[in-house]
Design a protein around this motif. Sequence first.
Motif, short mmCIF file in Angstrom:
data_model
loop_
_atom_site.label_atom_id
_atom_site.label_comp_id
_atom_site.label_asym_id
_atom_site.label_seq_id
_atom_site.Cartn_x
_atom_site.Cartn_y
_atom_site.Cartn_z
N ALA A 1 -2.23 12.46 2.31
CA ALA A 1 -3.09 11.54 1.55
C ALA A 1 -2.87 10.11 1.99
CB ALA A 1 -2.81 11.69 0.05
N ILE B 1 6.86 7.35 -12.42
CA ILE B 1 6.80 6.02 -12.99
C ILE B 1 5.48 5.37 -12.61
CG2 ILE B 1 7.68 3.73 -12.32
CD1 ILE B 1 10.35 4.53 -13.13
N TYR C 1 -7.63 1.93 -2.86
CA TYR C 1 -7.96 2.76 -1.70
C TYR C 1 -9.43 2.51 -1.38
CZ TYR C 1 -3.57 4.66 -3.27
OH TYR C 1 -2.26 4.77 -3.68
N VAL D 1 -3.83 -3.32 -4.98
CA VAL D 1 -3.85 -2.26 -3.98
C VAL D 1 -4.90 -1.26 -4.41
CG1 VAL D 1 -2.58 -0.37 -2.94
CG2 VAL D 1 -1.41 -2.50 -3.43
N ARG E 1 -1.82 7.73 -16.11
CA ARG E 1 -0.97 8.88 -16.45
C ARG E 1 -0.35 8.66 -17.82
NH1 ARG E 1 2.96 8.89 -11.60
NH2 ARG E 1 2.13 6.80 -11.37
N PHE F 1 1.51 -3.80 -8.94
CA PHE F 1 2.06 -4.89 -8.15
C PHE F 1 1.29 -6.18 -8.36
CE2 PHE F 1 2.97 -0.86 -6.20
CZ PHE F 1 4.32 -0.97 -5.95
N TYR G 1 0.82 -1.21 0.00
CA TYR G 1 0.00 0.00 0.00
C TYR G 1 0.86 1.26 0.00
CZ TYR G 1 -4.43 -2.35 0.52
OH TYR G 1 -5.55 -3.09 0.27
N THR H 1 10.79 8.11 -5.36
CA THR H 1 9.87 7.55 -6.34
C THR H 1 9.01 8.61 -7.01
OG1 THR H 1 9.78 5.57 -5.00
CG2 THR H 1 8.06 5.83 -6.62
N ALA H 2 8.46 9.50 -6.22
CA ALA H 2 7.52 10.49 -6.76
C ALA H 2 8.18 11.32 -7.87
CB ALA H 2 7.02 11.40 -5.65
N GLN I 1 3.95 1.40 -0.99
CA GLN I 1 4.68 1.47 -2.26
C GLN I 1 3.78 2.05 -3.35
OE1 GLN I 1 6.05 -2.57 -2.81
NE2 GLN I 1 7.88 -2.17 -1.63
N ALA I 2 2.54 1.56 -3.39
CA ALA I 2 1.61 2.06 -4.40
C ALA I 2 1.38 3.55 -4.21
CB ALA I 2 0.29 1.31 -4.34
N ALA I 3 1.29 3.98 -2.95
CA ALA I 3 1.07 5.40 -2.69
C ALA I 3 2.25 6.23 -3.19
CB ALA I 3 0.85 5.63 -1.20
N LYS I 4 3.45 5.70 -3.04
CA LYS I 4 4.63 6.42 -3.54
C LYS I 4 4.55 6.53 -5.06
CE LYS I 4 8.16 5.35 -0.11
NZ LYS I 4 9.32 4.48 0.09
N ILE I 5 4.20 5.41 -5.70
CA ILE I 5 4.08 5.41 -7.16
C ILE I 5 3.03 6.44 -7.58
CG2 ILE I 5 3.34 4.02 -9.13
CD1 ILE I 5 6.00 3.10 -8.17
N ASP I 6 1.92 6.50 -6.83
CA ASP I 6 0.85 7.44 -7.18
C ASP I 6 1.16 8.87 -6.75
OD1 ASP I 6 -0.57 5.37 -8.25
OD2 ASP I 6 -1.76 4.98 -6.45
N GLN I 7 2.35 9.07 -6.19
CA GLN I 7 2.81 10.39 -5.79
C GLN I 7 1.91 11.03 -4.74
OE1 GLN I 7 3.39 12.58 -9.43
NE2 GLN I 7 4.89 11.11 -10.19
N ALA I 8 1.41 10.18 -3.83
CA ALA I 8 0.53 10.70 -2.79
C ALA I 8 1.33 11.45 -1.74
CB ALA I 8 -0.21 9.54 -2.14
N ASN J 1 -3.05 13.91 -7.46
CA ASN J 1 -1.82 14.19 -6.74
C ASN J 1 -0.87 15.05 -7.56
OD1 ASN J 1 -2.51 12.79 -4.44
ND2 ASN J 1 -1.75 10.85 -5.25
N LEU K 1 11.66 2.49 -5.23
CA LEU K 1 11.17 2.01 -3.95
C LEU K 1 12.32 1.43 -3.15
CD1 LEU K 1 7.90 0.29 -5.15
CD2 LEU K 1 8.12 2.44 -3.93
N PRO L 1 -3.80 9.28 -8.82
CA PRO L 1 -2.46 9.71 -9.25
C PRO L 1 -2.50 11.04 -10.00
CG PRO L 1 -2.90 7.46 -9.97
CD PRO L 1 -4.18 8.00 -9.44
#
Lengths: 291, 363
Positions: free
Chosen positions: A195, B83, B93, B91, B156, B87, A182, B78-79, A184-191, B108, B58, B105
Motif C-alpha cells: 500500500a 495509535i 494520499y 498528509v 478508528r 502531524f 508520508y 507502530t502498526a 510516518q502517516a502510513a505507519k500510523i494508518d497501518q498500511a 488496512n 515512530l 486506516p
Amino acid sequence: MNKTVNQKAWFLVLPVLVLVAFSAVIPLMTVVNYSVQDTFGNNVFFWNGLRWFQDMLESDRMWNALGRQVVFSSIILAIEVPLGVFVALNMPKRGFWASFCLVLMSLPLLIPWNVVGTIWQIFGRVDIGLLGHTLDAVGIDYNYTQGFIAAWATVIAMDVWHWTSLVALLAYAGLQSIPDAYYQAAKIDQASRWAVFRYIELPKMTGVLMIAILLRFMDSFMIYTEPFVVTGGGPGNATTFLSIDLVKMALGQFDLGPAAAFSLMYFLVIMAISWVFYTVMTNLDNRESRR
Amino acid sequence: MAEITLANLAHSYLPDPRTGDDFALKEMNHVWRDGEAYALLGSSGCGKSTLLNIISGLLRPSHGRVLFDGRDVTDAPTAERNIGQVFQFPVVYDTMTVRENLAFPLRNRRMPAAEIARLVQKVGAMIGMEAELDRKARGLTADAKQKISLGRGMVREDVNALLFDEPLTVIDPHMKWELRTQLKKLHQDFGHTMIYVTHDQTEALTFADKVVVMYDGRVVQIGTPQELFERPAHTFVGYFIGSPGMNLFDAQVAGRRARIDGASFDLPAPYVTGRGRVQVGVRPEFVRLATGGGGVPARIDRIEDVGRHRIVRLTVAGGEVSALVPEDGTLPADVDGIVFDPAGINVYEDDWRVAPSAGQEAA
C-alpha cells in the motif's frame, strides 16, 4: 501596456533561423530531395515522385525491421522500468552508501556506446569471454553469432545493463522528494508495504517515470551502435533493427532514394510517438494543477 | 484505549550521549492516564514531537521503556500499537478520493465494508467535508487536506491513544475553534487518551484537562490550567503561560521577609532557601501600583491598552516588569513603586519553585 511596433525586430530572430537552417532544415531537405529522385549514375537525377515511399511501404524488409524494433523496445521497457524502480526502492536513502550507490549506478551511463558494445562482445565470446565461456561450460548452447535467442538475449541484457541505471536514478530522485511525514502517516494508518508503494511512492514517481519511459523509448527505438558492434545485425537479420537496416541500405547498398524515404518515415514515426507521449504527459500535469 | 506509562524514558539522537545536553529528552517517569485529555505545551525544539513519536513507535527511545496498560511495547512497531496520530503538515494520499483517504486506516485493518462506510460518513460530517467525500484529494486546499489528516486520525474508534502534533497550525482561526470543539466532543464521546502537542497556550488550556509543560527536554510541570497559572513549578512555566508572563525579581529571602532592590516586604509564608539564585515570581495580575514610597521602587515606561485591561510596563531594578490594571479608573500620576498581592507570590531557587516551609501557604 502599449507595445511599440518595430519590424526591425525580425533581424534579431535571424541568427536563430540561420543556425537552425544550416543545422537541421537544409540537411533534412537533402534527404527529402533524395527521397523523391532516382539516378542511373553520373550524378544525374530525375524526378521519381513518391515511388520510393510506395516501395518502402510495400517492402517486407522494412516492416520486419520495424517489427523487431517494436518488440525490442517493448521488451527493454518492460524490464528496465520495473527493475529500475525496484533498484531505486532498495537504494539507501542517505549517508555514505547513498552517495556510493549513486556513483555506482551512474557508471554504466558514462561509458560510450561502442565501448559498451565491445565489452559485451568480448564478455559473451565462448572462447575467451567470462559469460560465454561459463554458459558453455555449464552446458548451455550459447553463441550470439549463430543462435537467434542467444543474440537477442545478449542485446537485451546489454541494454538493460547500460540503461536501467537511468530509470533507477530518475525513480530515486522521485522517491527522495517524498517527505518523511508520508511514511510516518502510513505507519500510523497501518498500511502494508504494498500500500505504501501503491499509494505514496508510485504516485510521487509518476512524473519522473513518464520522462524515463519517454527517454528510454526514443533511445531504444534509435539504437544502433551496441547491437552493431556485438552482432552486426545477425545472425541473418535477427537483430537488424531500424537504424542498422537503414545504414545497410544507405551506405552498404548505396540505395540513397529508398534509404531517404525510409529515414523520413522513421523520423515521422518517432516524432508521432514522442508527440503522443508529450501530450499525455502535459495533460497529466494540467490535470494535477487544475484540480 | 490504554494507560501509557513512560518508565525512565530518555532519548538522544546521538549514538553515544554523555552529558545532559546530548539528550533531546531527559529522563522522565510519567503515566498518561487512560481516557484523559492532555496538552503538551512548550516552545519549539523542547522535545514535544520526539516524545510523541516515541509513544507512537515512530522512534525507538534510546533509554527506558514504554508500556501500554502494563505491557512493554518499547520494541513493538507502530502498526501493532494501534495509535492515531495527526502531524503538523497535512498528509493525504493524492490519488485517492476523500472517502478513500478516510477509509484507508480501516481498510488496512480489514474491517467489514458496511462498518467502514458508517465510520467514514460519521467522521466526514465531523470534519465538515460530507459534500466533498467523492472528490480526489489532490488539489484540495491545505486546510482541507489537514482536515482529512485529522479525519484519518479520528476514524478508528478502538485506538489506544490519539496523538496530535500541532495539527491546527495550517487551519484558519475560525475553523480552529470548530475543529478543537469537535476534538473535545470526540473525547467526551469515546474517552480516548488524547495528547495534544502545541506551543499555543490558549490551545493547550482550552483543550486539555491536564497540561504538561516541557522545557529543554524535560517535563517541568503537569497540572490543571489553574495550577499552572497560580503555582508555576518552574520559571519557564511562569513566563511561558500567561500574557504577559510572570515577572521575576532577584531577591533575598529569609523566613517571612523578602528584599528586592533594597525594599523589603512580607511573604505569605516562611521559606527556606539554599545557596542558589533566589527569585520572587509574581504574575502581572498580582502586581499593584503604589504611591508615596511604599513599595519596591519602580518607574512607569509605558501603558498598553489591550481592551479588557491595561498593561503597565515598568522598570524595576533595571529589568522590565508588567502589571495589569483594570480598564476603568485613572492611574495615579505619582506612581513610584509596586506592591504584591500575597496570594500571587511564588519563590524560586535556580528556576524551580520552593515550597513554603511551614506548610501554611496562603490560598
